[in-house]
Structure formats: C-alpha cells, structure tokens
Design a protein around this motif. Structure first.
Motif, PDB file in Angstrom:
ATOM      1  N   ARG A 161       0.870  -1.173   0.000  1.00 29.41           N
ATOM      2  CA  ARG A 161       0.000   0.000   0.000  1.00 29.41           C
ATOM      3  C   ARG A 161       0.912   1.228   0.000  1.00 29.41           C
ATOM      4  NH1 ARG A 161      -3.538   0.764   5.160  1.00 29.41           N
ATOM      5  NH2 ARG A 161      -4.414  -1.225   4.443  1.00 29.41           N
ATOM      6  N   LYS A 165      -1.456   6.938   0.018  1.00 25.84           N
ATOM      7  CA  LYS A 165      -2.673   6.470  -0.627  1.00 25.84           C
ATOM      8  C   LYS A 165      -3.696   6.054   0.435  1.00 25.84           C
ATOM      9  CE  LYS A 165      -0.703   6.970  -4.620  1.00 25.84           C
ATOM     10  NZ  LYS A 165      -1.036   8.140  -5.468  1.00 25.84           N
ATOM     11  N   TYR A 169      -6.993   1.375  -1.219  1.00 26.00           N
ATOM     12  CA  TYR A 169      -6.123   0.907  -2.300  1.00 26.00           C
ATOM     13  C   TYR A 169      -5.981  -0.612  -2.277  1.00 26.00           C
ATOM     14  CZ  TYR A 169      -3.895   4.369  -5.316  1.00 26.00           C
ATOM     15  OH  TYR A 169      -3.616   5.252  -6.315  1.00 26.00           O
ATOM     16  N   ASP A 170      -6.072  -1.194  -1.067  1.00 25.99           N
ATOM     17  CA  ASP A 170      -5.945  -2.650  -0.957  1.00 25.99           C
ATOM     18  C   ASP A 170      -6.994  -3.371  -1.792  1.00 25.99           C
ATOM     19  OD1 ASP A 170      -3.941  -2.071   0.789  1.00 25.99           O
ATOM     20  OD2 ASP A 170      -4.984  -2.766   2.585  1.00 25.99           O
ATOM     21  N   CYS A 176      -1.443  -5.558  -6.036  1.00 22.78           N
ATOM     22  CA  CYS A 176      -0.232  -4.831  -5.645  1.00 22.78           C
ATOM     23  C   CYS A 176       0.737  -5.655  -4.804  1.00 22.78           C
ATOM     24  CB  CYS A 176      -0.607  -3.545  -4.899  1.00 22.78           C
ATOM     25  SG  CYS A 176      -1.129  -2.213  -5.991  1.00 22.78           S
ATOM     26  N   TRP A 248       3.519   3.088   5.209  1.00 24.13           N
ATOM     27  CA  TRP A 248       2.258   3.841   5.134  1.00 24.13           C
ATOM     28  C   TRP A 248       1.844   4.273   6.531  1.00 24.13           C
ATOM     29  CZ3 TRP A 248      -2.593   3.056   7.261  1.00 24.13           C
ATOM     30  CH2 TRP A 248      -3.663   3.739   6.671  1.00 24.13           C
TER      31      TRP A 248
END
Length: 318
Positions: A161, A165, A169-170, A176, A248
C-alpha cells in the motif's frame, strides 16, 4: 503474477547469511497488534523463529503467540462442536426420511469437520513443513532493507500500500503484491529508486491453465481448468528476490508492506503456461540494490537485468 511463495521465514538466517540486524520493535508491534485483535496472517515458520531467541522481546512475542494459538484452538473446537451437532442432526433426519436439505447438511458438515480437524492438527504441530513458510497476498514476511546505513530485517505485508494512498487501495488494486518491471517508473515511481528490499525465497507459485501446462489447445466443449504450479530453481538455492516497499501512515495507524518485482518469464516458465517471473538478484548487488540512487534509475534497472538465471523446474503444487 507470483501469488504465493515459500520464503526463508527465520530472521536468524538473515542475520547469519546477510549480516542483518532484526528490527525487533517492528516484530513486537506486529504481534502486539495481532494479540489485540487485528486480522494479521503470519506464517507458522515466522512464529517458530522466536523459539530460538532468548531476548526479553522474543520471550514476550512467544507469550503472545501462545495466547493467540490458544484462542484459535478454542474457536476451532467450538466450530467443530457445532459441525458435529449439525452432522448428527442431519443423520437422524436421514434415518427417518431422505431429503435434499439433510443430505446437503450432512455433506457440508462432513467437509467442515475434516477441514477443522486439519487446522487443529496444523496449529498443534511442532515440526515445521515447507507449507509453514508459504506466504500469500496479505500475509507477512521478513524483508531485508537498509536503515541508517545498516542491513535490517523488518516484517512486511505481502501486498504493498503506497504511502499517501487511502486504505481502500488494498481493494482497488488487489494485485499490488507484485510490481511489474515495466511499470516501475510509472505506478511504482514513489518506491522505485527510493525504498528497495529483498525477500529470500526458494520457490514461488503461479496459477496457470491446465491445457497451457499440457501445451495444447482447449478441446471442443472443454472448460478451462486452473492448476497451481510450484516453480523452484535447479539446483535448489535461495533466491534474493527484488522488491519495493512502503511505510504507510495514517493517524496512529502504520503499515509496512512490499511488492515483489516481476518481469517477462524465461522460456521454461513461458512453456509451462505463465507469463511472469520474479527477479532474483546476484548477491554481489545486494548493497547497490538496497541503497538506490533516485537520480540514477538506470543503475537500478541494470541490477534487475544482471539477475541470477537458474533453471526453474515446475510441478503441480499439492
């Protein structure tokens, strides 16, 4: 996409082989969060590494692991009781009258009992197997990075992540856990050339179509079937797989996470029906990879090009 891998889960090996320090505070925080109810997936082999550490922090982590395992065992035993009752109820009904509902209930309960007993056996088992070192997207693994000029091992989630963001986003970008080499200057520009890591793997796993593995076209009326292949280097050897990672933060929340870099496959992987492959770098390039120069991305790409090139054997995964 490398959807799963078998990793070197013991952080002591990173210390022994690569002269790395363990970021024990990050491991303590990870296990504390799991103890407090966070839904974190940590391989059994990572847990087991703490049995060899005599530090006060490791003793605390071992205590939290034991508490977590006891909680999981209790939940599984409760589920087992419910499913056994469901099975008995269905069997009593079937002795009187055969119904589809009772048959289906019997089938489901039987399957769930077998699954739960397997999970309990795995939880209580002390001898490790290769499966105990498997990671999947969302699971945690030791990652080798450089921090303040020193090689350090940190626990990171296998699904990156990017910093800055939103947490969604996950779900918006569920793929990702891998970073395509041809998109490092694009989607991954904030990580590539800035935060590089290495994960030690000895095998990786891919989803492929059975007909592709068998090198044939689909037969008339045949439905495409997915199989899982395990790819491992021959002769067996640890692979220093190149990654990008991110730290993050949002309020009091923090997340360390990484993505394995993938590229076009070598011929033997392409022939097996898959179109991507992880990139194992050469040991001589460890420091250069972990200390990238943001102003010289070509040098980092050159390291990826100057990769190890083992032959990858494949087999159907169990």
């Amino acid at each position: 996409m490398c959807y799963s891998a078998r990793i070197e889960a013991d952080y002591h090996e990173y210390t022994r082989l690569y002269g790395a320090d363990i970021s024990i505070g990050d491991f303590v925080k990870l296990y504390w969060n799991r103890k407090e109810g966070a839904k974190l997936r940590i391989p059994k082999a990572v847990d087991a590494a703490f049995a060899r550490d005599g530090s006060q922090e490791a003793r605390q982590v071992r205590e939290w692991i034991a508490q977590y395992d006891a909680q999981q065992a209790t939940k599984l035993e409760q589920d087992l009781f419910k499913q056994r009752k469901r099975l008995a109820d269905a069997q009593r009904t079937l002795q009187v009258k055969t119904t589809k509902a009772a048959q289906e209930s019997q089938r489901i309960a039987t399957d769930k009992i077998a699954w739960t007993l397997g999970k309990l056996a795995d939880l209580r088992r002390t001898a490790l197997t290769g499966e105990d070192a498997r990671i999947f997207p969302g699971w945690y693994a030791p990652v080798l990075v450089v921090e303040n000029g020193r090689r350090v091992v940190k626990p990171m989630r296998y699904q990156c992540r990017p910093a800055g963001k939103p947490a969604f986003y996950d779900s918006k970008y569920p793929g990702c856990y891998n970073a395509r080499r041809d998109n490092l200057r694009g989607f991954w520009k904030e990580q590539f050339g800035h935060t590089h890591g290495l994960v030690v793997m000895d095998a990786f796993y891919e989803n492929v179509s059975r007909h592709a593995v068998e090198r044939r076209e689909l037969r008339a009326g045949e439905t495409e079937e997915n199989v899982i292949l395990e790819f491992s280097p021959t002769p067996p050897q640890p692979m220093l797989v190149a990654c990008v990672w991110s730290h993050w933060r949002q309020g009091d929340e923090e997340l360390l996470s990484f993505a394995a870099i993938t590229d076009d496959p070598p011929p033997e992987i392409a022939a097996a029906g898959h179109d991507r492959c992880v990139i194992p770098i050469k040991p001589a390039n460890i420091d250069a990879w972990l200390n990238p120069d943001p102003a010289n991305l070509d040098a980092a790409l050159a390291i990826l090009d100057d990769r190890e090139r083992p032959y990858y054997e494949h087999r159907l995964a169990a």
